[in-house]
Design an enzyme around this catalytic site. Structure first.
Site, PDB file in Angstrom:
ATOM      1  N   LYS A  54       9.137  18.420 -50.348  1.00  0.00           N
ATOM      2  CA  LYS A  54       8.196  17.499 -49.776  1.00  0.00           C
ATOM      3  C   LYS A  54       7.515  17.753 -48.534  1.00  0.00           C
ATOM      4  CE  LYS A  54      11.916  15.617 -51.831  1.00  0.00           C
ATOM      5  NZ  LYS A  54      12.445  16.428 -52.892  1.00  0.00           N
ATOM      6  N   TYR A 269      24.280  11.779 -59.910  1.00  0.00           N
ATOM      7  CA  TYR A 269      23.565  13.322 -58.183  1.00  0.00           C
ATOM      8  C   TYR A 269      24.503  14.044 -57.395  1.00  0.00           C
ATOM      9  CZ  TYR A 269      20.993  14.395 -53.870  1.00  0.00           C
ATOM     10  OH  TYR A 269      20.134  13.955 -53.516  1.00  0.00           O
ATOM     11  N   TYR A 295      18.769  19.998 -57.239  1.00  0.00           N
ATOM     12  CA  TYR A 295      18.116  19.421 -58.140  1.00  0.00           C
ATOM     13  C   TYR A 295      17.034  20.624 -59.028  1.00  0.00           C
ATOM     14  CZ  TYR A 295      17.328  16.089 -55.060  1.00  0.00           C
ATOM     15  OH  TYR A 295      17.477  14.833 -53.955  1.00  0.00           O
TER      16      TYR A 295
END
Ligand code: PLP
Length: 338
Positions: A54, A269, A295
């Site tokens: 990010k 998720y 992830y």
């Protein structure tokens, strides 16, 4: 030189992240790799706030926030959002206040999930954390909060999940340019560039960056860990096209240029899978490197699954390590033991 150089960026990375061959994994588990030569792009190796993918998006988002005279960065994510934690650190560095609208999307109720890992760090970085009730719309909550702050005379900047606006995606277009340069320097070409897909901006940015450089965007292969396959594909296509529009408006993407695989998402998720745990242990025990449980662990499991068929024999494959290690401390039950 390239269109990227003309777009303002608030520097958060020290420079190019390294590409390393995973030779010990190849030696120990070559059979699992189907003869592929495996490399890692170390986007987990960044100095700010625990690092991670990010920060590349935040370089563009924070520059935009500053150019607009904003004083408060507001963003969204799940309770254990790596994006939220990196936003909190990056906003501190840029001198902006940070407010995080965190959605209760993963049904895990233990103390580690609800207080450790990224959440612990959000507090340390001084962010104001809003824990939203189950079912709340985090982006709507962020916009409502922005209106409140604006009414008090503040200048809020809002970006949604993962920082995946078209502008945020440019962080990964820049990463694609780095990879092309590193390929040239090493005299090799990656058959595939493998990455996790959450809010789709990382894949989209890489694909847009390759396309803008006249290279093949279909070299990128992502494994969705959040949206179901059809939604992830549509969102990645939309964002890649929008990012490419910012870089090279004369180019466009073909129907097969975006490749997403849905096989590793598991139940939901943030829900651990057995393949994720195996992949995480394998890389930790052969290379001493850390993946994350939400992830990159699932994406690396997908890479191993594809490799074993032998389709990448004698080919070089690049895995983009995207960070997220604080998330490990939110999953002690799934990861402890053998
Ligand atoms: C957010 C994240 C990703 C996925 O990136 P997107 O741009 O949201 O698709 C991958 N790995 C880690 C560790 C992340 O935090």
């Amino acid at each position: 030189m390239s269109a990227l150089d003309g777009i303002a960026r608030f520097p958060l990375l020290e420079g190019t992240t390294p590409v390393q061959r995973l030779s010990r994994l190849e030696a120990r588990a070559g059979d699992l790799l189907g003869g592929a030569r495996l490399y890692a792009k170390r986007d987990d190796l960044m100095g700010l706030g625990g690092g991670g993918n990010k920060l590349r998006k935040l370089e563009y988002l924070l520059a935009d926030a500053q150019a607009r005279g904003c004083d408060t960065f507001i963003t969204t994510g799940g309770l254990q959002s790596n994006h939220a934690r990196q936003s909190a650190a990056a906003a501190a560095r840029a001198g902006l206040a940070c407010e995080l609208m965190l959605a209760d999307v993963v049904p895990r109720h233990d103390a580690a999930y609800r207080g450790n890992g990224n959440l612990l760090l959000d507090d340390l970085f001084g962010a104001t954390v809003h824990r939203l009730p189950v079912g709340a719309d985090p982006l709507a909550a962020a916009q409502a909060r922005a209106q409140e702050l604006a009414a008090e005379g503040r200048r809020p900047y809002v970006v949604g999940n993962g920082g995946s606006s078209p502008l945020g995606c440019l962080g990964y277009a820049r990463c694609a340019a780095e990879i092309l340069q590193q390929e040239e320097e090493a005299g090799l070409r990656f058959e595939a560039i493998v990455v996790a897909n959450g809010s789709s901006g990382t894949h989209a940015g890489l694909a847009a960056g390759l396309a803008a450089a006249g290279d093949d965007p279909a070299r990128v292969l992502s494994f969705t860990v959040l949206a179901p396959l059809d939604e992830a594909l549509a969102e990645t296509r939309r964002l890649a096209a929008a990012a490419l529009q910012l870089l090279a408006p004369d180019r466009c993407l073909g129907a097969d240029d975006i490749r997403v695989d849905g096989s590793q998402r598991g139940e939901a998720y943030g829900a651990p899978t057995a393949a994720m745990v195996d992949a995480l242990r394998l890389l930790a025990r052969t290379e001493g490197l850390l993946l994350d449980p939400v992830y990159s662990g699932k994406a690396f499991a997908g890479l191993l699954d594809r490799a074993k068929s032998g389709g990448w024999r004698d080919k070089a494959v690049l895995f983009v390590m995207t960070g997220g290690t604080p998330g490990l401390f939110a999953y002690p039950d799934a990861l402890s033991g053998n």
